[in-house]
Design an enzyme around this catalytic site. Sequence first.
Site, PDB file in Angstrom:
ATOM      1  N   GLU A  34      49.413  68.798  59.298  1.00 36.88           N
ATOM      2  CA  GLU A  34      48.387  69.835  59.230  1.00 36.88           C
ATOM      3  C   GLU A  34      48.915  71.202  59.635  1.00 36.88           C
ATOM      4  OE1 GLU A  34      45.753  68.596  63.163  1.00 36.88           O
ATOM      5  OE2 GLU A  34      44.730  69.652  61.579  1.00 36.88           O
TER       6      GLU A  34
ATOM      7  N   ARG B  29      38.389  79.059  62.653  1.00 31.62           N
ATOM      8  CA  ARG B  29      37.623  78.177  61.776  1.00 31.62           C
ATOM      9  C   ARG B  29      38.271  78.054  60.391  1.00 31.62           C
ATOM     10  NH1 ARG B  29      32.296  77.377  63.586  1.00 31.62           N
ATOM     11  NH2 ARG B  29      31.456  77.243  61.475  1.00 31.62           N
TER      12      ARG B  29
ATOM     13  N   TRP C  54      35.649  80.759  53.547  1.00 38.14           N
ATOM     14  CA  TRP C  54      36.564  79.679  53.156  1.00 38.14           C
ATOM     15  C   TRP C  54      36.026  79.180  51.817  1.00 38.14           C
ATOM     16  CZ3 TRP C  54      36.592  74.373  52.195  1.00 38.14           C
ATOM     17  CH2 TRP C  54      37.833  73.729  52.328  1.00 38.14           C
TER      18      TRP C  54
ATOM     19  N   GLU D 237      48.047  59.850  64.452  1.00 36.70           N
ATOM     20  CA  GLU D 237      47.744  61.177  64.989  1.00 36.70           C
ATOM     21  C   GLU D 237      48.990  62.076  64.989  1.00 36.70           C
ATOM     22  OE1 GLU D 237      45.238  62.836  65.466  1.00 36.70           O
ATOM     23  OE2 GLU D 237      45.755  64.389  66.915  1.00 36.70           O
TER      24      GLU D 237
ATOM     25  N   CYS E 135      34.222  79.007  57.496  1.00 28.47           N
ATOM     26  CA  CYS E 135      33.513  80.273  57.365  1.00 28.47           C
ATOM     27  C   CYS E 135      32.973  80.701  58.725  1.00 28.47           C
ATOM     28  CB  CYS E 135      32.331  80.219  56.413  1.00 28.47           C
ATOM     29  SG  CYS E 135      32.693  79.707  54.756  1.00 28.47           S
TER      30      CYS E 135
ATOM     31  N   ASN F  82      27.194  80.290  55.137  1.00 23.90           N
ATOM     32  CA  ASN F  82      28.131  79.160  55.295  1.00 23.90           C
ATOM     33  C   ASN F  82      27.440  77.933  54.726  1.00 23.90           C
ATOM     34  OD1 ASN F  82      29.634  80.873  56.812  1.00 23.90           O
ATOM     35  ND2 ASN F  82      29.283  79.846  58.754  1.00 23.90           N
ATOM     36  N   GLY F  83      28.197  77.065  54.057  1.00 23.95           N
ATOM     37  CA  GLY F  83      27.601  75.841  53.527  1.00 23.95           C
ATOM     38  C   GLY F  83      27.727  75.795  52.012  1.00 23.95           C
TER      39      GLY F  83
ATOM     40  N   LYS G 191      49.164  65.594  62.992  1.00 23.84           N
ATOM     41  CA  LYS G 191      49.484  66.855  63.675  1.00 23.84           C
ATOM     42  C   LYS G 191      50.563  67.607  62.907  1.00 23.84           C
ATOM     43  CE  LYS G 191      46.951  67.304  65.540  1.00 23.84           C
ATOM     44  NZ  LYS G 191      45.649  66.884  65.980  1.00 23.84           N
TER      45      LYS G 191
ATOM     46  N   HIS H 253      56.130  45.936  54.393  1.00 25.22           N
ATOM     47  CA  HIS H 253      55.218  45.675  53.274  1.00 25.22           C
ATOM     48  C   HIS H 253      55.188  46.831  52.285  1.00 25.22           C
ATOM     49  CE1 HIS H 253      53.860  42.009  55.202  1.00 25.22           C
ATOM     50  NE2 HIS H 253      53.852  42.688  56.334  1.00 25.22           N
TER      51      HIS H 253
ATOM     52  N   LYS I  68      38.688  74.722  61.222  1.00 23.36           N
ATOM     53  CA  LYS I  68      38.519  74.053  62.506  1.00 23.36           C
ATOM     54  C   LYS I  68      37.346  73.081  62.453  1.00 23.36           C
ATOM     55  CE  LYS I  68      39.128  73.144  66.820  1.00 23.36           C
ATOM     56  NZ  LYS I  68      40.196  72.164  67.078  1.00 23.36           N
TER      57      LYS I  68
HETATM   58  C1  AGP Z   1      42.478  67.715  63.961  1.00 26.62           C
HETATM   59  O1  AGP Z   1      43.695  68.268  64.302  1.00 26.62           O
HETATM   60  C2  AGP Z   1      41.854  68.220  62.761  1.00 26.62           C
HETATM   61  N1  AGP Z   1      41.745  69.610  62.774  1.00 26.62           N
HETATM   62  C3  AGP Z   1      40.637  67.465  62.245  1.00 26.62           C
HETATM   63  O2  AGP Z   1      41.109  66.247  61.811  1.00 26.62           O
HETATM   64  C4  AGP Z   1      39.420  67.249  63.202  1.00 26.62           C
HETATM   65  O3  AGP Z   1      39.772  66.377  64.227  1.00 26.62           O
HETATM   66  C5  AGP Z   1      38.239  66.699  62.367  1.00 26.62           C
HETATM   67  O4  AGP Z   1      37.880  67.638  61.401  1.00 26.62           O
HETATM   68  C6  AGP Z   1      37.040  66.331  63.221  1.00 26.62           C
HETATM   69  O5  AGP Z   1      36.486  67.425  63.877  1.00 26.62           O
HETATM   70  P1  AGP Z   1      35.431  67.238  65.035  1.00 26.62           P
HETATM   71  O6  AGP Z   1      36.116  66.535  66.160  1.00 26.62           O
HETATM   72  O7  AGP Z   1      35.022  68.637  65.403  1.00 26.62           O
HETATM   73  O8  AGP Z   1      34.296  66.419  64.495  1.00 26.62           O
END
Ligand code: AGP
Length: 610
Positions: free
Chosen positions: A489, A27, A74, A482, A2, A100-101, A486, A506, A605
């Site tokens: 997402e 965001r 959001w 990671e 948001c 927001n929240g 990537k 396993h 974000k």
């Molecule tokens: C990463 O590509 C993601 N968007 C997500 O996992 C992100 O790293 C996570 O939400 C943590 O965010 P921060 O580093 O702002 O705490």
Amino acid sequence: MCGIVGYIGKAPVVSTVLDSLSRLEYRGYDSAGIAVFNGRGIQVRKRAGKLKELASSLKRQPLEGRLGVGHTRWATHGEPSELNAHPHRDCTGELALVHNGIIENYAELKSELLGRGHRFRSQTDTEVIVHLIEEHAKQLPLPEAFRRALKELRGSYAVCLIAASDPSRLYGARCGSPLIVGLGRGETLLASDVPAVLSRTRRVLYLNDQEIAEISVEGARVTTLEGKPVVRKPVVVDWDVASAQKDGHAHFMLKEIHEQPAAIEQTLTGRLGHAQITFDRRTSAFLKELSRTERLIILGCGTAYHAGLVGEYMLEEVARLPVDVDLASEFRYRGAMLDRDTTVVAITQSGETADTLAGVKLAKEHGAKVLAICNVMGSSIARQADAVLYTHAGPEIAVASTKAYTSQLTALCLLTLALGKLRGAIPAAQWRRHLAGLQAVPGLVRNALRAEPAIKQAARRYASARNFYYLGRRYNYPSALEGALKLKEICPLIHAEGYAAGEMKHGPISLIRPGWPVVFLATGSPVYEKIVSNIEEVRARKGACIVIASEGDRAIRRHADAVISVPKTEEFFSPIVNAVPLQLFAYHVARANKCDIDQPPNLAKSVTVE
Ligand code: AGP
């Protein structure tokens, strides 16, 4: 998650608020809205979907004014729709509010307000706040009614309120969700994040939890929820508008991938010398204490958690310091053993992630000391921590973290080497080699970026696959996690999982079918031979092996369907260099699949709610 923008000043409110909201698009959101005071009353316009829907409606039927508030939502309570989009109004239409929240006690407040005759239009938790203010305003002046209503809320909020009866100001407050004030000349803004105000001002005031800001054209008056005045100096942000724009790149993600050499240099600047590592006084004193600690807990979410996992390999092997790494969302509820002798390292790009913030607060309540590795100055986690190692990577706009990740890894290299030295764990020759190695990292990353055409070619070749595995060992096991994160997402058509390569037998290997793409991290390491064996196991099942290998490794070609070469480096630095092909591969697969790369569906974000 948001976005909030409030504006009061001489500029036309609609274009100003829309422009600022567009800088918060990263965001993540599903609907947008705006409320404007037009001199007589408040008008509201909302649309489901992207900001452009709202903008074109406002073009067809303009709203005008000099005071207003906008929002990108959001969805948490109630489907993404025009009705549930913010701003929300009270029964009289005199008040408009964005939030927001999550308000945890909204159901009980709503039934009380319904009992008092209030009419609700949406399914949101937010709408109770504006009716609650309306209810209190029947007896109290608006600022007091606002304060009283906030005190009744449980959960997290950043809110912004405008009132037709008081058009010379707007009101903001925060508790658990970020809110900042932008102090311009003859104009003042409220926003959820700094990029929203950068085109108008770089003077920023960060609000703390339980604080209220009364905003007018002259500036901001901040008080606590109890009404006590707060004196706080504004911060001059060193990011500029250009650094928050795409600069000719197709996506923010691509721009940020290419900014990594500079971002890493920024993380090292002033800290890495030829013979030593230095920090500011506060951090140095903290690290001295930390070097005597017998236990470290690293916290993070998503990509930041993966950086923490790499940190575990670094700190245990090189600084000989025992480390536990926890997902912040688990740590906060698992009854972790914490005391004054524990040190927590919280890794976070935004400094606002709700779970990481809660973990930090919990650690502090138990007397533990907290070091934050953070990118955003003045953010909630940076302010809670005892010391901060800022990554200085500049604003990261794309939802997918790239330069923030490699600069977190760089900060962890600095931390490991500094602690290793203080603990007497690093022999002199290794110290010199690692310092020189770290100096070379920005250049290696620059060279790794040169492989983009070959990576793009490989990405296109496999772009129609719908399942991917990523495998690595030791320092590059977190790289595998990671790489998979990537891809999934930013390309939600694809399922991707990362595993420690030794785990394949396993279970996961059972799924391998002819053509199933498996990305291997096979750069130099003591377990190189073992990774080659894992590649062979996948080939035996006719999986397609895409191998990230060190330049000059000709032998690997015999085992791979596609090879992506990266500059040779010590294993200690390899997760930084190897991140580049993983990011570019994900980017080009997503691009070939025509995905919404910078704002993937369902993602935000900054995850400021639980
Ligand atoms: C990463 O590509 C993601 N968007 C997500 O996992 C992100 O790293 C996570 O939400 C943590 O965010 P921060 O580093 O702002 O705490």
